[in-house]
Design a protein around this motif. Sequence first.
Motif, PDB file in Angstrom:
ATOM      1  N   LEU A   1       0.823  -1.212   0.000  1.00 46.88           N
ATOM      2  CA  LEU A   1       0.000   0.000   0.000  1.00 46.88           C
ATOM      3  C   LEU A   1       0.860   1.266   0.000  1.00 46.88           C
ATOM      4  N   ALA A   2       2.004   1.219   0.668  1.00 51.94           N
ATOM      5  CA  ALA A   2       2.880   2.392   0.749  1.00 51.94           C
ATOM      6  C   ALA A   2       3.682   2.598  -0.537  1.00 51.94           C
ATOM      7  N   SER A   3       3.747   1.579  -1.382  1.00 53.05           N
ATOM      8  CA  SER A   3       4.541   1.691  -2.613  1.00 53.05           C
ATOM      9  C   SER A   3       3.827   2.569  -3.632  1.00 53.05           C
ATOM     10  N   ASP A   4       4.549   2.886  -4.717  1.00 55.27           N
ATOM     11  CA  ASP A   4       3.965   3.721  -5.766  1.00 55.27           C
ATOM     12  C   ASP A   4       3.327   2.876  -6.881  1.00 55.27           C
ATOM     13  N   LEU A   5       3.026   1.608  -6.575  1.00 51.84           N
ATOM     14  CA  LEU A   5       2.459   0.715  -7.590  1.00 51.84           C
ATOM     15  C   LEU A   5       0.980   0.985  -7.857  1.00 51.84           C
ATOM     16  N   GLY A   6       0.292   1.540  -6.872  1.00 52.39           N
ATOM     17  CA  GLY A   6      -1.125   1.806  -7.051  1.00 52.39           C
ATOM     18  C   GLY A   6      -1.968   0.538  -7.052  1.00 52.39           C
ATOM     19  N   LEU A   7      -1.533  -0.472  -6.297  1.00 44.71           N
ATOM     20  CA  LEU A   7      -2.247  -1.737  -6.241  1.00 44.71           C
ATOM     21  C   LEU A   7      -2.809  -1.956  -4.841  1.00 44.71           C
ATOM     22  N   THR A   8      -3.977  -2.605  -4.779  1.00 41.63           N
ATOM     23  CA  THR A   8      -4.584  -2.923  -3.495  1.00 41.63           C
ATOM     24  C   THR A   8      -4.489  -4.425  -3.266  1.00 41.63           C
ATOM     25  N   PRO A   9      -3.856  -4.828  -2.159  1.00 41.53           N
ATOM     26  CA  PRO A   9      -3.730  -6.264  -1.886  1.00 41.53           C
ATOM     27  C   PRO A   9      -5.044  -6.859  -1.379  1.00 41.53           C
ATOM     28  N   ASN A  10      -5.357  -8.078  -1.833  1.00 39.05           N
ATOM     29  CA  ASN A  10      -6.510  -8.839  -1.334  1.00 39.05           C
ATOM     30  C   ASN A  10      -5.943  -9.991  -0.518  1.00 39.05           C
ATOM     31  N   THR A  11      -6.303 -10.047   0.769  1.00 38.10           N
ATOM     32  CA  THR A  11      -5.735 -11.067   1.631  1.00 38.10           C
ATOM     33  C   THR A  11      -6.753 -12.136   1.971  1.00 38.10           C
ATOM     34  N   ALA A  12      -6.315 -13.381   1.849  1.00 39.87           N
ATOM     35  CA  ALA A  12      -7.148 -14.516   2.247  1.00 39.87           C
ATOM     36  C   ALA A  12      -6.256 -15.416   3.093  1.00 39.87           C
ATOM     37  N   GLY A  13      -6.396 -15.329   4.402  1.00 37.59           N
ATOM     38  CA  GLY A  13      -5.548 -16.114   5.306  1.00 37.59           C
ATOM     39  C   GLY A  13      -4.114 -15.622   5.233  1.00 37.59           C
ATOM     40  N   THR A  14      -3.207 -16.498   4.806  1.00 39.17           N
ATOM     41  CA  THR A  14      -1.796 -16.098   4.728  1.00 39.17           C
ATOM     42  C   THR A  14      -1.372 -15.780   3.302  1.00 39.17           C
ATOM     43  N   THR A  15      -2.318 -15.744   2.382  1.00 39.50           N
ATOM     44  CA  THR A  15      -2.001 -15.467   0.979  1.00 39.50           C
ATOM     45  C   THR A  15      -2.488 -14.077   0.599  1.00 39.50           C
ATOM     46  N   ILE A  16      -1.610 -13.337  -0.041  1.00 36.73           N
ATOM     47  CA  ILE A  16      -1.962 -11.994  -0.511  1.00 36.73           C
ATOM     48  C   ILE A  16      -2.002 -12.059  -2.034  1.00 36.73           C
ATOM     49  N   ARG A  17      -3.112 -11.610  -2.592  1.00 42.52           N
ATOM     50  CA  ARG A  17      -3.263 -11.625  -4.052  1.00 42.52           C
ATOM     51  C   ARG A  17      -3.276 -10.175  -4.549  1.00 42.52           C
ATOM     52  N   LEU A  18      -2.502  -9.913  -5.597  1.00 31.76           N
ATOM     53  CA  LEU A  18      -2.486  -8.591  -6.227  1.00 31.76           C
ATOM     54  C   LEU A  18      -3.044  -8.729  -7.634  1.00 31.76           C
ATOM     55  N   ASN A  19      -4.168  -8.056  -7.885  1.00 26.77           N
ATOM     56  CA  ASN A  19      -4.738  -8.065  -9.228  1.00 26.77           C
ATOM     57  C   ASN A  19      -4.281  -6.809  -9.947  1.00 26.77           C
ATOM     58  N   LEU A  20      -3.712  -6.994 -11.138  1.00 30.42           N
ATOM     59  CA  LEU A  20      -3.226  -5.867 -11.921  1.00 30.42           C
ATOM     60  C   LEU A  20      -4.304  -5.441 -12.907  1.00 30.42           C
ATOM     61  N   PRO A  21      -4.880  -4.265 -12.708  1.00 31.79           N
ATOM     62  CA  PRO A  21      -5.906  -3.822 -13.652  1.00 31.79           C
ATOM     63  C   PRO A  21      -5.257  -3.476 -14.994  1.00 31.79           C
ATOM     64  N   ALA A  22      -6.047  -3.526 -16.043  1.00 26.20           N
ATOM     65  CA  ALA A  22      -5.533  -3.138 -17.363  1.00 26.20           C
ATOM     66  C   ALA A  22      -5.186  -1.654 -17.303  1.00 26.20           C
ATOM     67  N   LEU A  23      -4.114  -1.289 -17.975  1.00 24.85           N
ATOM     68  CA  LEU A  23      -3.687   0.109 -17.965  1.00 24.85           C
ATOM     69  C   LEU A  23      -4.568   0.936 -18.890  1.00 24.85           C
ATOM     70  N   THR A  24      -4.927   2.139 -18.432  1.00 25.47           N
ATOM     71  CA  THR A  24      -5.677   3.043 -19.300  1.00 25.47           C
ATOM     72  C   THR A  24      -4.707   3.676 -20.287  1.00 25.47           C
ATOM     73  N   GLU A  25      -5.241   4.240 -21.343  1.00 21.22           N
ATOM     74  CA  GLU A  25      -4.402   4.880 -22.361  1.00 21.22           C
ATOM     75  C   GLU A  25      -3.581   6.018 -21.732  1.00 21.22           C
ATOM     76  N   GLU A  26      -4.238   6.770 -20.845  1.00 24.05           N
ATOM     77  CA  GLU A  26      -3.560   7.891 -20.182  1.00 24.05           C
ATOM     78  C   GLU A  26      -2.384   7.398 -19.325  1.00 24.05           C
ATOM     79  N   ARG A  27      -2.625   6.329 -18.577  1.00 26.95           N
ATOM     80  CA  ARG A  27      -1.572   5.765 -17.712  1.00 26.95           C
ATOM     81  C   ARG A  27      -0.428   5.213 -18.564  1.00 26.95           C
ATOM     82  N   ARG A  28      -0.756   4.598 -19.690  1.00 31.81           N
ATOM     83  CA  ARG A  28       0.283   4.092 -20.595  1.00 31.81           C
ATOM     84  C   ARG A  28       1.181   5.228 -21.069  1.00 31.81           C
ATOM     85  N   LYS A  29       0.564   6.361 -21.404  1.00 33.36           N
ATOM     86  CA  LYS A  29       1.347   7.513 -21.886  1.00 33.36           C
ATOM     87  C   LYS A  29       2.233   8.062 -20.769  1.00 33.36           C
ATOM     88  N   GLU A  30       1.678   8.105 -19.550  1.00 37.48           N
ATOM     89  CA  GLU A  30       2.478   8.565 -18.397  1.00 37.48           C
ATOM     90  C   GLU A  30       3.687   7.652 -18.200  1.00 37.48           C
TER      91      GLU A  30
END
Length: 185
Positions: A83-112
């Motif tokens: 959460l503190a990183s600049d990745l812009g990702l929200t971790p989903n936790t289930a027990g001891t496993t953390i899952r990170l889903n990477l959303p598709a990049l928007t055109e604007e984000r791709r240009k950035e």
Amino acid sequence: MLNDIKKDTQTRMAKSVEALRHTLVKVRTGRASTALVEHLKVNYYGSDMPLSQVASVSVSDARSLVITPWEKQMVGAVEKAILASDLGLTPNTAGTTIRLNLPALTEERRKELSKVVHGEGEDSKVAIRNIRRDANQQIKELLKEKLISEDDERRTEDEIQKITDAAIKDVDEVVKAKEQELMAV
């Protein structure tokens, strides 16, 4: 003596290109890669440790990562680091496993991100030019001390320029490849 300068220059320029590759791995594209999170620092009993030393990171599919901390009490610390990183990702936790889903990049984000990639490429080119300047300075010192002739100086400077051109071409190729990876939908 001159060969040492050329070898040193070539080695240092190759390291600059390699550093660029290493930096660009951290730039998020649409695909999941363990390299996205390996550089994150996690507070491990009062000291910051790389994520790869406190948890296993794996790619479960094209758009998600699975992080499994080796100790159950580390789950919260790993979540905080993400959460503190600049990745812009929200971790989903289930027990001891953390899952990170990477959303598709928007055109604007791709240009950035493309601008970020270009900036990193320019920084590498500046570093390479500085290495060239250092090498040419060393050659001028040798000429000043009359250890080499002017012909040797000119020939070596030309060779260093060729090494520089090759390194800058490598940087351009790395940047272009990363941009294509970013723009691929």
